[in-house]
Design a protein around this motif. Structure first.
Motif, PDB file in Angstrom:
ATOM      1  N   GLU A   1      94.744  33.301   8.018  1.00 57.11           N
ATOM      2  CA  GLU A   1      93.767  34.179   9.068  1.00 57.11           C
ATOM      3  C   GLU A   1      93.019  35.161   8.598  1.00 57.11           C
ATOM      4  N   ILE A   2      93.418  35.850   7.567  1.00 55.01           N
ATOM      5  CA  ILE A   2      92.532  36.896   6.955  1.00 55.01           C
ATOM      6  C   ILE A   2      91.366  36.376   6.217  1.00 55.01           C
ATOM      7  N   SER A   3      91.507  34.775   5.694  1.00 56.29           N
ATOM      8  CA  SER A   3      90.314  34.384   4.862  1.00 56.29           C
ATOM      9  C   SER A   3      89.340  33.865   6.101  1.00 56.29           C
ATOM     10  N   THR A   4      90.033  33.378   7.079  1.00 54.87           N
ATOM     11  CA  THR A   4      89.406  32.819   8.321  1.00 54.87           C
ATOM     12  C   THR A   4      88.467  34.032   8.765  1.00 54.87           C
ATOM     13  N   ILE A   5      88.967  35.172   8.996  1.00 57.46           N
ATOM     14  CA  ILE A   5      88.063  36.541   9.527  1.00 57.46           C
ATOM     15  C   ILE A   5      86.907  36.748   8.239  1.00 57.46           C
ATOM     16  N   ALA A   6      87.260  36.791   6.867  1.00 53.67           N
ATOM     17  CA  ALA A   6      86.612  37.128   5.864  1.00 53.67           C
ATOM     18  C   ALA A   6      85.232  36.131   5.667  1.00 53.67           C
ATOM     19  N   ARG A   7      85.570  34.921   5.763  1.00 54.31           N
ATOM     20  CA  ARG A   7      84.645  33.923   5.531  1.00 54.31           C
ATOM     21  C   ARG A   7      83.172  34.182   6.017  1.00 54.31           C
ATOM     22  N   PRO A   8      83.129  34.356   7.359  1.00 55.58           N
ATOM     23  CA  PRO A   8      81.860  34.329   7.944  1.00 55.58           C
ATOM     24  C   PRO A   8      81.091  35.647   7.540  1.00 55.58           C
ATOM     25  N   TYR A   9      81.688  36.810   7.301  1.00 59.93           N
ATOM     26  CA  TYR A   9      81.161  37.860   6.846  1.00 59.93           C
ATOM     27  C   TYR A   9      80.470  37.541   5.316  1.00 59.93           C
ATOM     28  N   ALA A  10      81.498  36.912   4.315  1.00 61.34           N
ATOM     29  CA  ALA A  10      80.828  36.592   3.219  1.00 61.34           C
ATOM     30  C   ALA A  10      79.560  35.635   2.970  1.00 61.34           C
ATOM     31  N   GLN A  11      79.856  34.590   4.161  1.00 60.13           N
ATOM     32  CA  GLN A  11      78.554  33.677   4.162  1.00 60.13           C
ATOM     33  C   GLN A  11      77.440  34.407   4.582  1.00 60.13           C
ATOM     34  N   ALA A  12      77.527  35.512   5.489  1.00 64.38           N
ATOM     35  CA  ALA A  12      76.324  36.104   5.927  1.00 64.38           C
ATOM     36  C   ALA A  12      75.644  36.949   4.949  1.00 64.38           C
ATOM     37  N   ILE A  13      76.502  37.695   4.329  1.00 67.69           N
ATOM     38  CA  ILE A  13      75.773  38.630   3.255  1.00 67.69           C
ATOM     39  C   ILE A  13      75.486  37.538   2.041  1.00 67.69           C
ATOM     40  N   PHE A  14      76.092  36.501   1.678  1.00 64.14           N
ATOM     41  CA  PHE A  14      75.669  35.647   0.861  1.00 64.14           C
ATOM     42  C   PHE A  14      74.229  34.971   0.931  1.00 64.14           C
ATOM     43  N   ASP A  15      74.142  34.679   2.366  1.00 66.47           N
ATOM     44  CA  ASP A  15      72.676  33.839   2.868  1.00 66.47           C
ATOM     45  C   ASP A  15      71.709  34.895   2.807  1.00 66.47           C
ATOM     46  N   LEU A  16      72.094  36.323   2.928  1.00 63.22           N
ATOM     47  CA  LEU A  16      71.182  37.473   2.761  1.00 63.22           C
ATOM     48  C   LEU A  16      70.636  37.552   1.354  1.00 63.22           C
ATOM     49  N   ALA A  17      71.638  37.691   0.715  1.00 61.87           N
ATOM     50  CA  ALA A  17      71.505  37.983  -0.644  1.00 61.87           C
ATOM     51  C   ALA A  17      70.652  36.912  -1.562  1.00 61.87           C
ATOM     52  N   LYS A  18      71.004  35.571  -1.329  1.00 55.47           N
ATOM     53  CA  LYS A  18      70.346  34.660  -1.507  1.00 55.47           C
ATOM     54  C   LYS A  18      68.753  34.630  -1.068  1.00 55.47           C
ATOM     55  N   GLU A  19      68.591  34.864   0.099  1.00 50.91           N
ATOM     56  CA  GLU A  19      67.369  34.872   0.659  1.00 50.91           C
ATOM     57  C   GLU A  19      66.361  35.896  -0.022  1.00 50.91           C
ATOM     58  N   LYS A  20      66.957  37.072  -0.388  1.00 55.30           N
ATOM     59  CA  LYS A  20      66.417  38.088  -0.914  1.00 55.30           C
ATOM     60  C   LYS A  20      66.662  38.147  -2.460  1.00 55.30           C
ATOM     61  N   ASN A  21      67.140  37.090  -3.133  1.00 57.34           N
ATOM     62  CA  ASN A  21      67.331  36.948  -4.413  1.00 57.34           C
ATOM     63  C   ASN A  21      67.990  38.145  -5.150  1.00 57.34           C
ATOM     64  N   GLN A  22      69.204  38.594  -4.376  1.00 54.34           N
ATOM     65  CA  GLN A  22      70.010  39.577  -4.760  1.00 54.34           C
ATOM     66  C   GLN A  22      71.428  39.358  -4.939  1.00 54.34           C
ATOM     67  N   LEU A  23      71.489  38.215  -5.439  1.00 57.39           N
ATOM     68  CA  LEU A  23      73.230  37.650  -5.509  1.00 57.39           C
ATOM     69  C   LEU A  23      73.956  38.670  -6.479  1.00 57.39           C
ATOM     70  N   ASN A  24      73.612  39.191  -7.394  1.00 60.47           N
ATOM     71  CA  ASN A  24      74.262  40.212  -8.380  1.00 60.47           C
ATOM     72  C   ASN A  24      74.255  41.460  -7.771  1.00 60.47           C
ATOM     73  N   GLU A  25      73.267  41.849  -7.170  1.00 61.98           N
ATOM     74  CA  GLU A  25      73.226  43.366  -6.524  1.00 61.98           C
ATOM     75  C   GLU A  25      74.611  43.258  -5.303  1.00 61.98           C
ATOM     76  N   TRP A  26      74.591  42.158  -4.480  1.00 58.39           N
ATOM     77  CA  TRP A  26      75.492  42.360  -3.501  1.00 58.39           C
ATOM     78  C   TRP A  26      77.094  41.913  -4.263  1.00 58.39           C
TER      79      TRP A  26
END
Length: 178
Positions: free
Chosen positions: A3-28
């Protein structure tokens, strides 16, 4: 845990997409890792879980702890998590984010458990062999566990390579019983 990983996954995906778009994977990665460590602290966790502490006070407290260490986007992320009462899910968000990042970069995390401290050359040799075998870049963490007696136990994802003396003795004992 599911249940917790199901809750966490969309948040992780959203910040991953943002970080990837801005080329900031290491910073995030650093930001989410820092935030996860902060909320895992027992004193911080007690404040987050205290129902007597107002939500705005919790937000101010966490933002004060992070002051100067995260960006405005990081602060907005904290505010979103507080608003949705998901702050304590941060360690799971961090783990999920790191998995997404590793997949993007073609890297895999490995844990090498040994009975005694090994040299950097030995670690590099193990990592090189794993990279050749798995055809992926390996980010290894070495841990010492004297209970394995000797050898090593290597964990990469769901794969466990048990070349420890303890593991071999247990295998031998099992075979002798059969």
């Amino acid at each position: 845990m599911a249940e917790i990983s199901t809750i966490a996954r969309p948040y992780a995906q959203a910040i991953f997409d943002l970080a990837k778009e801005k080329n900031q994977l290491n910073e995030w990665s650093a930001t989410v890792g820092l935030l996860a460590k902060i909320v895992e602290d027992e004193q911080v966790k007690a404040i987050i879980q205290d129902t007597k502490v107002d939500v705005s006070d919790k937000e101010k407290f966490i933002l004060d702890v992070c002051k100067g260490k995260i960006t405005n986007e990081g602060e907005n992320f904290i505010k979103l998590l507080i608003e949705n009462k998901r702050l304590l899910v941060l360690p799971f968000i961090s783990d999920s984010f790191e998995e997404l990042k590793a997949n993007e970069e073609g890297t895999v995390a490995a844990t090498i458990v040994v009975a005694t401290k090994i040299s950097q050359n030995e670690t590099d040799g193990i990592v090189k062999n794993l990279e050749k075998k798995l055809n992926k870049k390996i980010e290894a963490t070495v841990k010492i566990d004297e209970s394995i007696l000797g050898g090593s136990v290597i964990t990469v994802g769901d794969t466990v390579i048990d070349a420890s003396v303890k593991g071999q003795l247990e295998s031998l004992a099992f075979k002798m019983k059969a």
